[in-house]
Every structure is written in C-alpha cells, then in structure tokens.
Enzyme design. Structure first.
Site, PDB file in Angstrom:
ATOM      1  N   TYR A   1      24.137  10.748 -19.317  1.00 54.44           N
ATOM      2  CA  TYR A   1      23.365   9.528 -19.615  1.00 54.44           C
ATOM      3  C   TYR A   1      23.991   8.334 -18.900  1.00 54.44           C
ATOM      4  CZ  TYR A   1      20.627   6.107 -22.111  1.00 54.44           C
ATOM      5  OH  TYR A   1      19.762   5.094 -22.412  1.00 54.44           O
TER       6      TYR A   1
ATOM      7  N   PHE B   1       1.353  -6.790  -1.631  1.00 56.29           N
ATOM      8  CA  PHE B   1       0.995  -5.426  -1.984  1.00 56.29           C
ATOM      9  C   PHE B   1       0.386  -5.505  -3.387  1.00 56.29           C
ATOM     10  CE2 PHE B   1       1.667  -1.172  -3.721  1.00 56.29           C
ATOM     11  CZ  PHE B   1       0.881  -0.496  -2.810  1.00 56.29           C
ATOM     12  N   THR B   2      -0.491  -4.574  -3.728  1.00 54.57           N
ATOM     13  CA  THR B   2      -1.251  -4.669  -4.989  1.00 54.57           C
ATOM     14  C   THR B   2      -0.353  -4.882  -6.216  1.00 54.57           C
ATOM     15  OG1 THR B   2      -1.230  -2.258  -5.048  1.00 54.57           O
ATOM     16  CG2 THR B   2      -3.246  -3.290  -4.229  1.00 54.57           C
TER      17      THR B   2
ATOM     18  N   ASP C   1      11.105  -6.106   0.798  1.00 53.24           N
ATOM     19  CA  ASP C   1      10.532  -4.864   0.264  1.00 53.24           C
ATOM     20  C   ASP C   1      10.768  -3.790   1.316  1.00 53.24           C
ATOM     21  OD1 ASP C   1       8.900  -2.682  -0.345  1.00 53.24           O
ATOM     22  OD2 ASP C   1       7.353  -3.910  -1.282  1.00 53.24           O
TER      23      ASP C   1
ATOM     24  N   LYS D   1       8.660   6.409  -1.314  1.00 49.99           N
ATOM     25  CA  LYS D   1       8.358   6.292   0.106  1.00 49.99           C
ATOM     26  C   LYS D   1       9.629   6.458   0.941  1.00 49.99           C
ATOM     27  CE  LYS D   1       4.373   3.385   0.651  1.00 49.99           C
ATOM     28  NZ  LYS D   1       3.368   3.966  -0.238  1.00 49.99           N
TER      29      LYS D   1
ATOM     30  N   ARG E   1      -8.626   0.782   0.723  1.00 49.98           N
ATOM     31  CA  ARG E   1      -7.755  -0.388   0.736  1.00 49.98           C
ATOM     32  C   ARG E   1      -8.603  -1.574   1.171  1.00 49.98           C
ATOM     33  NH1 ARG E   1      -2.860   0.646  -2.025  1.00 49.98           N
ATOM     34  NH2 ARG E   1      -4.591   0.333  -3.410  1.00 49.98           N
TER      35      ARG E   1
ATOM     36  N   PHE F   1      -8.662  -0.346  -9.069  1.00 56.41           N
ATOM     37  CA  PHE F   1      -8.884   0.746  -8.113  1.00 56.41           C
ATOM     38  C   PHE F   1      -8.337   2.082  -8.601  1.00 56.41           C
ATOM     39  CE2 PHE F   1      -4.511   0.876  -6.627  1.00 56.41           C
ATOM     40  CZ  PHE F   1      -4.059  -0.414  -6.847  1.00 56.41           C
TER      41      PHE F   1
END
Ligand code: F0G
Length: 487
Positions: free
Chosen positions: A85, A137-138, A228, A271, A394, A460
C-alpha cells in the site's frame, strides 16, 4: 528520410513505407461482422461509437488511450511488481524513470490524465482566472471550468487550417499571449498550459523555439508553465524531424529540454507510456506539497495514486521506451502514410500529418451536412457501418452548449482514426484507406444526426443520437450492391 518525414523505411521506388520494427508474438482475434449486424450495433449504440462493444468492431481506431501495444519488457516487468500500500519499490522505480526521462524530481501518481487535471485545477485555479493554452483538451477544459477558470486558446492563424505547410501548428501565438496577459493582468493567470502534440487540432506539435518564447513571456510576468506531456514522445519525434537545430539530438535530450521549461509536467500514462494511470511531476517541493494532499484524497496513497503496482512497473519501463525512436515513430509513420494516401485520393485530411491519428475533415468530406447536424459524428457512424472501423468524433458533439442551450460549434469538425502504437499492420491500414475511399465516393448518401439523449457533462461519451433521415439504410443497401456477400 526527408526532414518532414515521420519515419518509415525508404523503398527502392522512393516511397517511405511504415515497416513494422517489431514482431507480433501475442495476438487477439478481431471481428469483421456483416454490415447488417453492424447496423444493429450502431443503432443500439445511438450512433455514438463510444457505445459500441468491441465484439462488433473490426479495427478499433477510437483512441490510443490504454490501447497501445505493450512491449515484452513492459509485460515482463509486471511480474516483479511489489504489492504494498505504501512505499512500494514499483513506485520508486517509476519515480526514477520520471527523473531520468522528464528530469523532474517530485512525482505524484494519479489514476489517469484527467485526475492530474483535476488536482492541478483545484490547486491553482480560482474563480475568474484565465488559462492561456495552445488548445484545450475536453477533460482539461471541463476541470478548469469546474474550478471557475476560463480557457483561452492562443493558437496561431495556421492552426485550424486543414491543409497547411506549417510544421508546428501546435505553437502558441506569442503576440496574442502577451496581449491576453496584459488585458487580464498576470495575477489572473495561474499558469500557461502547453499541450504536446495538440490533440484536438489533429495531433499537431509545437516547436522548442516556440516553447522557449512562451517561457520567456511566462518568466517576464512571473507565471508558471504547465506541460501536458500525454503525447510528448511524438512531439519530441516531430521536433527531431522538423526543427533543424534538433535533427541530430537524441530524443531523450529533446524530452529533457521540453520538460525543463515547465514548472509542472503532467501526463496520461494511457498514452505516453502505453499503460494506464498518469502522473504529475515537478522540481519544486513547494508545488509538490500544494498538490500532495489532494492525491491522497482523490487518488490513493502517494506511492500508488489509484494505480495497480503492475501498471506502475510497466509505466516505468514505458517511460524509458519513450526515448526509443523505433517506439515513438511507429504511430506517426503509419499516420503519415495514411494521410498521404488519402490526400492523393482527394480526401480532406489534416496536413501535415500529426500524432495520435489520421484526422479527416468532416465538413470537407460531407459539405452537404450542416454543422448543427454533427458531420463528424455522422461520418464516424457511417464509416463504422461500411467497414467495422471505429473512429472518434472530434467536433461539435465533443463540444458543449452555451448558456442559452445552443451548440457551441467546434472550430474543426474531425473524424479521428487513431493509430495506437504497434497495433495495426500495413494491410489493415490499406483496408482503412480503401473503405474511407469507398465512403467518400458515396458521401452524398450520408446524412446528419440529432441528439435523443444528451448528458450535461462530456456528452460525447454517453450521449445517444439518431439519424435525421433513413440514410444509414440507404448506405447499407449501396454497400451490399457494391460488395455483394463480402464482409
Ligand atoms: N491530455 C491529453 C492531451 C489527452 O489526449 C488526454 C486523453 C488527457 C489529457 C486525459 O487523459 O484519458 O488518461 O484521463 N486523451 C484520450 C483521447 C482520452 O482519446 O484522446 P486520460
């Protein structure tokens, strides 16, 4: 290799072909179902490709998020993960990888990229703040607005052009940036955000030169820089290919240069390292301490942050692999090939080719479908119907409504066909090109969509739509006419 090429190997006919620089050792069976079954599936899914079951999908090009192929070394590393943990050795190996690859000492693990956005937004954004960035970005925008911030996209005039010669469409316009800071005052700007391989405008990179200019402005006004880094490997690859000064630099050095200009680097590991999870990294103990307690509150203890230790191990290996050119060039080389082939066929695609996927301009493809009838969503549904290929809308469906309930029409209306790293072969890519070409020839048959069920947040994902006419049936009939009994 030409300076603008995204990789591949030169063939004797002069073409750059994206030869796979890996071999396939574990495979998964795919499902290419008859068009009638695909019709049932898309009807049931409310013409939203997020709602499809992979059992009904042939090539899943929805995203690269969590779908990149892992390497043998990543899978092997999962066996040595240390279940604990607190204080897991897996975490310390991942922390070391972040130090080596991104050059950041303090690391907070989180369960995925948007969790990092939540923590950064909650920590640094107050009501009335403005956040300049190359493009939103969304999930980024949703978290920033939830905390009372307003997003300003300070892209250059070229950024939204579908076809362009500009190699760094992800750059920030520094003149507009300074004007914005002057207008609101630096105290209203908690940070400037730069997104590597800017996702929503077609995976377009920014240059080191541009980041240096932005950093100089940030320093002048005493504003933080947040990077990012979810798609940083590919952005670094494009810098090596397209920015003269870095053509001989190792990717590892480019990554360190980029991250070195940011006070905070955050990423989706789904990613960047082909695993799950994410992280926030900084060299400032003070910034780390400001964010740390939110990780414990929302994610998990600071040495696992909502991830399994297996994922953390694979993440460490994946981060090191981000410095390997054969890994990070694979997806851009397939994208470039697809983009060039579609362009030759007269199909409107975002150029130059970027990261993540091939982006088809839905308004150019379906000029007869009004934007308020969601051409990118309609194109995604139509392509699935005629091929079993799942892409992602998109465009305006991925946008939001204004305070009067009207759609805020997206700047660009794109169908994204993602190329997760090392997943698809060249013959599968040729199938994609063929079916997109067939659909383009029959594009007048495709009509629009309208919402029947619309969630208030990030609609979306779970929204349901229906066609504005019986166009799917007509398209299906034409498919049968041309392809007979074939799948
Ligand atoms: N930032 C960028 C640039 C992204 O592309 C994503 C996710 C995130 C943040 C959020 O990360 O999904 O791990 O929470 N992009 C995925 C996509 C969903 O398909 O483009 P996440």
């Amino acid at each position: 290799m030409t300076p603008q090429s995204s990789g591949g190997i030169k063939f004797s006919n002069g073409m750059n072909i994206p030869v796979e620089l890996h071999k396939v050792r574990v495979v998964q069976k795919l499902h290419l179902k008859p068009v009638e079954e695909r019709y049932e599936a898309i009807e049931k899914g409310g013409y939203n490709t997020f709602q499809l079951n992979t059992n009904d999908i042939f090539l899943d090009m929805l995203t690269d998020s969590g779908t990149n192929a892992m390497s043998d070394n990543q899978v092997a590393s999962m066996l040595r993960s240390d279940d604990a943990y607190a204080g897991s050795q897996s975490f310390y190996r991942m922390e070391q990888a972040v130090r080596d690859v991104f050059g950041k000492k303090w690391v907070l693990p989180v369960h995925q990229g948007r969790a990092a956005e939540n923590i950064i937004s909650q920590t640094f954004i107050s009501k009335g703040d403005v956040i300049p960035m190359n493009y939103h970005f969304t999930t980024t925008m949703a978290h920033m607005e939830l905390n009372g911030g307003k997003v300003f996209e300070i892209y250059t005039d070229e950024a939204l052009k579908i076809k362009s010669d500009v190699l760094f469409k992800g750059n920030i316009d520094t003149v507009k940036l300074e004007a914005l800071i002057d207008q609101y005052g630096p105290e209203k700007v908690p940070f400037i955000r730069m997104e590597a391989s800017t996702n929503l405008i077609g995976g377009q990179p920014f240059s080191i030169q541009n980041m240096m200019e932005v950093k100089a402005i940030a320093d002048k006004y005493g504003i933080m820089m947040v990077l990012d880094a979810s798609l940083i490997g590919e952005n670094a690859w494009f810098i090596k290919q397209r920015e003269e000064e870095f053509k001989n630099a190792p990717v590892s050095e480019i990554l360190l240069t980029m991250c070195g200009m940011a006070d905070i680097v955050y990423f989706s590991s789904r990613k960047v390292s082909s695993t799950r999870g994410g992280g926030i990294a900084t060299n400032s103990e003070e910034l780390y301490m400001k964010m740390r307690d939110l990780v414990v509150l929302f994610e998990g203890f600071t040495t696992y942050g909502g991830m399994s230790v297996r994922e953390i191990e694979a993440m460490a290996v994946g981060l090191y692999e981000t410095t390997d050119e054969t890994v990070i060039s694979q997806s851009p080389s397939f994208i470039e090939y697809t983009v060039n082939e579609l362009d030759k066929l007269g199909i409107p695609v975002i150029m130059p080719a970027g990261a993540l996927g091939c982006h088809i301009d839905a308004m150019g493809f379906l000029p007869h479908v009004p934007q308020k009838e969601y051409p990118a969503g309609a194109l995604a549904a139509a392509l699935y119907l005629v091929s079993g290929i799942r892409g992602m809308e998109r465009g305006t469906i991925s946008s939001i409504r204004d305070e009067n309930g009207n759609d805020i029409l997206a700047d660009v209306e794109l169908l994204r066909l993602a190329f997760p790293r090392r997943v698809f072969t060249l013959s599968q890519t040729m199938f994609v090109i063929d079916r997109v070409q067939w659909l383009h020839k029959n594009r007048e048959l495709v009509g629009g969509l309208e919402f029947v069920e619309e969630p208030a947040v990030l609609r979306f994902f779970n929204g349901k739509l229906k066609p504005t006419s019986d166009w799917p049936q007509k398209l299906m009939a034409k498919f049968r006419e041309d392809f007979g009994n074939s799948l």
